[in-house]
Motif scaffolding. Structure first.
Motif, mmCIF file in Angstrom:
data_model
loop_
_atom_site.group_PDB
_atom_site.id
_atom_site.type_symbol
_atom_site.label_atom_id
_atom_site.label_comp_id
_atom_site.label_asym_id
_atom_site.label_seq_id
_atom_site.Cartn_x
_atom_site.Cartn_y
_atom_site.Cartn_z
ATOM 1 N N ILE A 179 -3.164 -6.657 -7.398
ATOM 2 C CA ILE A 179 -2.211 -7.248 -6.244
ATOM 3 C C ILE A 179 -1.203 -7.720 -6.986
ATOM 4 O O ILE A 179 0.190 -7.738 -6.405
ATOM 5 C CB ILE A 179 -3.130 -7.919 -5.184
ATOM 6 C CG1 ILE A 179 -4.175 -7.245 -4.619
ATOM 7 C CG2 ILE A 179 -2.235 -8.777 -4.348
ATOM 8 C CD1 ILE A 179 -5.104 -8.507 -3.733
ATOM 9 N N PHE A 180 -1.443 -8.658 -7.830
ATOM 10 C CA PHE A 180 -0.257 -9.128 -8.509
ATOM 11 C C PHE A 180 0.877 -8.444 -9.206
ATOM 12 O O PHE A 180 2.108 -8.320 -8.945
ATOM 13 C CB PHE A 180 -0.849 -10.226 -9.455
ATOM 14 C CG PHE A 180 0.302 -11.178 -10.209
ATOM 15 C CD1 PHE A 180 0.553 -12.449 -9.437
ATOM 16 C CD2 PHE A 180 1.126 -10.809 -11.259
ATOM 17 C CE1 PHE A 180 1.305 -13.297 -10.007
ATOM 18 C CE2 PHE A 180 2.097 -11.480 -11.719
ATOM 19 C CZ PHE A 180 2.288 -12.919 -11.116
ATOM 20 N N LEU A 181 0.197 -7.426 -9.904
ATOM 21 C CA LEU A 181 0.945 -6.491 -10.809
ATOM 22 C C LEU A 181 1.526 -5.641 -9.836
ATOM 23 O O LEU A 181 2.888 -4.911 -10.115
ATOM 24 C CB LEU A 181 0.127 -5.632 -11.602
ATOM 25 C CG LEU A 181 -0.673 -6.310 -12.940
ATOM 26 C CD1 LEU A 181 -1.499 -5.243 -13.654
ATOM 27 C CD2 LEU A 181 0.403 -6.644 -13.756
ATOM 28 N N GLN A 182 1.157 -5.235 -8.559
ATOM 29 C CA GLN A 182 1.530 -4.244 -7.437
ATOM 30 C C GLN A 182 3.037 -4.802 -7.041
ATOM 31 O O GLN A 182 3.834 -4.076 -6.549
ATOM 32 C CB GLN A 182 0.586 -3.903 -6.263
ATOM 33 C CG GLN A 182 -0.512 -3.018 -6.615
ATOM 34 C CD GLN A 182 -1.456 -2.736 -5.651
ATOM 35 O OE1 GLN A 182 -1.480 -3.625 -4.674
ATOM 36 N NE2 GLN A 182 -1.945 -1.611 -5.609
ATOM 37 N N VAL A 204 -1.756 7.251 -1.215
ATOM 38 C CA VAL A 204 -0.297 7.500 -0.744
ATOM 39 C C VAL A 204 0.305 8.327 -1.610
ATOM 40 O O VAL A 204 1.096 9.372 -1.499
ATOM 41 C CB VAL A 204 0.335 6.165 -0.273
ATOM 42 C CG1 VAL A 204 1.716 6.501 -0.101
ATOM 43 C CG2 VAL A 204 -0.637 5.608 0.785
ATOM 44 N N ALA A 205 0.267 7.856 -2.964
ATOM 45 C CA ALA A 205 1.058 8.675 -4.063
ATOM 46 C C ALA A 205 0.594 10.030 -4.171
ATOM 47 O O ALA A 205 1.206 11.009 -4.530
ATOM 48 C CB ALA A 205 0.745 7.720 -5.342
ATOM 49 N N ALA A 206 -0.742 10.233 -3.939
ATOM 50 C CA ALA A 206 -1.105 11.774 -4.186
ATOM 51 C C ALA A 206 -0.968 12.611 -2.995
ATOM 52 O O ALA A 206 -0.705 13.816 -3.058
ATOM 53 C CB ALA A 206 -2.610 11.811 -4.452
ATOM 54 N N HIS A 207 -1.234 12.234 -1.634
ATOM 55 C CA HIS A 207 -1.394 12.815 -0.443
ATOM 56 C C HIS A 207 -0.309 12.644 0.540
ATOM 57 O O HIS A 207 -0.067 13.163 1.798
ATOM 58 C CB HIS A 207 -2.664 12.811 0.135
ATOM 59 C CG HIS A 207 -3.908 13.101 -0.673
ATOM 60 N ND1 HIS A 207 -4.092 14.309 -0.789
ATOM 61 C CD2 HIS A 207 -4.612 12.642 -1.525
ATOM 62 C CE1 HIS A 207 -5.315 14.406 -1.612
ATOM 63 N NE2 HIS A 207 -5.510 13.161 -2.030
ATOM 64 N N GLY A 208 0.578 11.443 0.241
ATOM 65 C CA GLY A 208 1.552 11.168 1.344
ATOM 66 C C GLY A 208 1.183 9.984 2.181
ATOM 67 O O GLY A 208 -0.109 9.770 2.399
ATOM 68 N N SER A 213 0.772 -1.231 0.054
ATOM 69 C CA SER A 213 -0.012 0.021 0.032
ATOM 70 C C SER A 213 1.008 1.425 -0.056
ATOM 71 O O SER A 213 0.268 2.294 -0.363
ATOM 72 C CB SER A 213 -0.825 0.121 1.242
ATOM 73 O OG SER A 213 -0.181 0.207 2.499
ATOM 74 N N GLY A 214 2.075 1.223 0.288
ATOM 75 C CA GLY A 214 2.912 2.184 0.415
ATOM 76 C C GLY A 214 2.997 2.877 1.835
ATOM 77 O O GLY A 214 3.948 3.854 2.267
ATOM 78 N N ALA A 215 2.306 2.296 2.748
ATOM 79 C CA ALA A 215 2.246 2.894 4.259
ATOM 80 C C ALA A 215 3.276 2.252 5.092
ATOM 81 O O ALA A 215 3.540 2.735 6.283
ATOM 82 C CB ALA A 215 0.746 2.629 4.757
#
Length: 546
Positions: free
Chosen positions: A139-142, A89-93, A46-48
């Motif tokens: 999910i796989f591509l991520q 996360v990409a747009a707002h951190g 998720s980036g978190a």
């Protein structure tokens, strides 16, 4: 007051725990072991961060177990939520995740209090499966960026779309690193596939992760790892917020809330069908999941939902009460308190392998074939939902999928509306060819209204039309208005309209919209067909004499 109490925990929630506690504890331990790599992987994906995934599994898992509406639901971070959080996360951190979690949780609580839990039943099965397929693909591509280099594609060039980001990552891949990471994925995948064949209770994902971690350490592999994790839960705190931030995150929070509600209710519904674990309360489930997301956000975690995979493991392992879900959260907390160091040395590629296999298992070929071979409407809804999920947005995909299914359903329902010309009853009489008996049956609503109007007003060579209404089923305001327009149009042409068999349930609507008022005379309303035909023949006879 009674309605409010129904949304809160009570002693009856643990009525079965006295006789099922051994199975519950074992199931909780099993689910905790299974949930560990998933929580870490979903947090990273998720980036978190891995810590956020663990915090969510612990805090939200415990709160949802106590306050939720299902006895066996296991909650935490899920793949669907990761798909939504990535662009946020990409747009707002990363800092926006906790605030979105709290805001979305409040929305979900409100939905539960307003008793909106049953609305999920309006989502057709093909749409749910298309949604699941799309999530599995994302999910796989991520995971691809985690395999191509220690840091994936350069952050400034990576797209928020998983498919495009995967292509970008491959284009800029470190091929030496890719060889190591693919090898790690292969080891994890083999462990996950082979371990259940040895014994169904063996946690293949955890075994694979341990093998990769040990091998990477012994071989000094260049694989990136999770990194240092805190050895305790962070202190709860309100996320930083201001008016501008709240406005900018309002739409993402609504999206997250909708997804949390949909996924949790679907998971709880499926869980209730897997074993005799008692009914679930959809409204209480929303309140519980909302509180779980709020609590998770206060501890710096992510929004939570019910997780069908972990819930299924819980049930298959013998979990029959909330004690199992609570135990799962305690097991994860113990891992954080006593094993944070070893967990931090887990390679990210190993977690990617776990999620890739998990994504693959989300798709069942038999289900896809069944839907594609069922009806064209269901196949279109399934494919459209899957494509839009991958290319646009999850909530948009559900809306479009439901819209597709709705359009086809309305078209089928409209086709069931019948407009038939019937022969006159009794012995034939002179002038019968100038009388048309029209039976309208089935539903008369907006989608069928124009066809009914054109069919009836297109009659020629008649001076009396008898509209039979006794077989009419559903009628909406548009359908009633069309009947008014039919009567008005025919009367304007000098055609007498008689109505037979208005059902009691339709009478008020017909009177309000003007169907009955549009008749030339109140005597043109009949309860039986024979009387209507006698009256029609008298009109034809008088017209012939004149």
């Amino acid at each position: 007051m009674r309605a409010a109490r129904a949304l809160l925990p009570n002693l009856a929630d643990y009525r079965t725990a006295r006789r099922t506690w051994r199975g519950d504890l074992l199931a909780g331990l099993t689910v905790g072991v299974v949930a560990l790599p998933l929580a870490l992987g979903f947090g990273v994906s998720s980036g978190a961060g891995a810590e956020a995934g663990l915090v969510t599994a612990i805090v939200a898992g415990l709160v949802a177990a106590v306050f939720g509406g299902s006895n066996v639901q296991v909650s935490g971070p899920t793949g669907a939520m990761v798909v939504v959080l990535g662009p946020i996360v990409a747009a707002h951190g990363v800092g926006a995740v906790a605030l979105v979690s709290v805001a979305a949780g409040v929305i979900v609580i409100a939905a539960g209090v307003l008793r909106l839990g049953r609305l999920v039943s309006f989502i057709p099965w093909p749409v749910i499966e298309g949604f699941t397929l799309g999530i599995a693909v994302i999910i796989f591509l991520q995971q691809v960026p985690l395999l191509t280099s220690p840091h994936g594609a350069p952050s400034g060039t990576r797209s928020s779309n998983a498919a495009i980001a995967a292509i970008q990552s491959i284009a800029s891949a470190d091929w030496r690193y890719l060889a190591w990471s693919v090898g790690a994925v292969a080891v994890v995948a083999a462990a996950m596939l082979l371990a259940p064949r040895v014994h169904r209770s063996l946690p293949g994902s955890l075994i694979g992760i341990v093998l990769v971690a040990v091998a990477a350490s012994l071989l000094s592999a260049p694989l990136a790892t999770i990194g240092a994790l805190p050895a305790t839960l962070p202190a709860p705190a309100l996320p930083r917020m201001d008016a501008a931030t709240l406005v900018s995150l309002a739409a993402p929070a609504l999206t997250v809330a909708a997804l949390a509600a949909i996924e949790s209710l679907l998971s709880a519904r499926v869980a209730a069908s897997l074993a005799d674990t008692g009914p679930y309360d959809p409204d209480r489930e929303l309140v519980g999941q909302g509180l779980a997301s709020v609590a998770s956000g206060l501890f710096g975690g992510m929004p939570a939902t019910g997780a069908i995979a972990r819930t299924a493991v819980n049930i298959r392992s013998g979990g029959r009460s909330r004690l199992a879900s609570i135990t799962h959260a305690v097991v994860l907390l113990s891992i954080v308190l006593f094993a944070a160091g070893p967990v931090g040395r887990i390679p990210l590629a190993a977690l990617a392998g776990v999620l890739m296999v998990t994504a693959t298992r989300m798709v069942h070929a038999g289900t896809v074939r069944t839907i594609m071979r069922s009806t064209r409407a269901d196949a279109v809804a399934f494919v459209a939902t899957a494509i839009v999920t991958v290319s646009v947005d999850l909530i948009v995909a559900v809306i479009i999928g439901v819209a597709c299914a709705g359009v086809f359903a309305l078209r089928g329902l409209a086709r069931s509306t019948g407009v038939h010309r019937e022969p006159l009853t009794g012995p034939a009489a002179a002038g019968d060819e100038h009388i048309a008996v029209i039976r309208i049956d089935g539903p008369l609503f907006f989608a069928a209204a124009d066809r009914v109007y054109e069919t009836v007003t297109g009659l020629t060579g008649v001076s009396v039309v008898v509209l039979r209404m006794s077989k009419l089923e559903l009628v909406d305001a548009t359908g009633a208005r069309v009947l008014t327009d039919i009567v008005t149009a025919l009367e304007r042409r000098g055609v007498t309209v008689l109505i037979k068999g208005v059902q009691p349930g339709h009478e008020e609507l017909f009177r309000t919209v003007g169907v009955l008022g549009s008749l030339r005379h109140q005597n043109h309303l009949f309860d039986d067909l024979d009387s209507a035909i006698v009256h029609a023949r008298s009109h034809v006879h008088r017209a012939a004499l004149s």
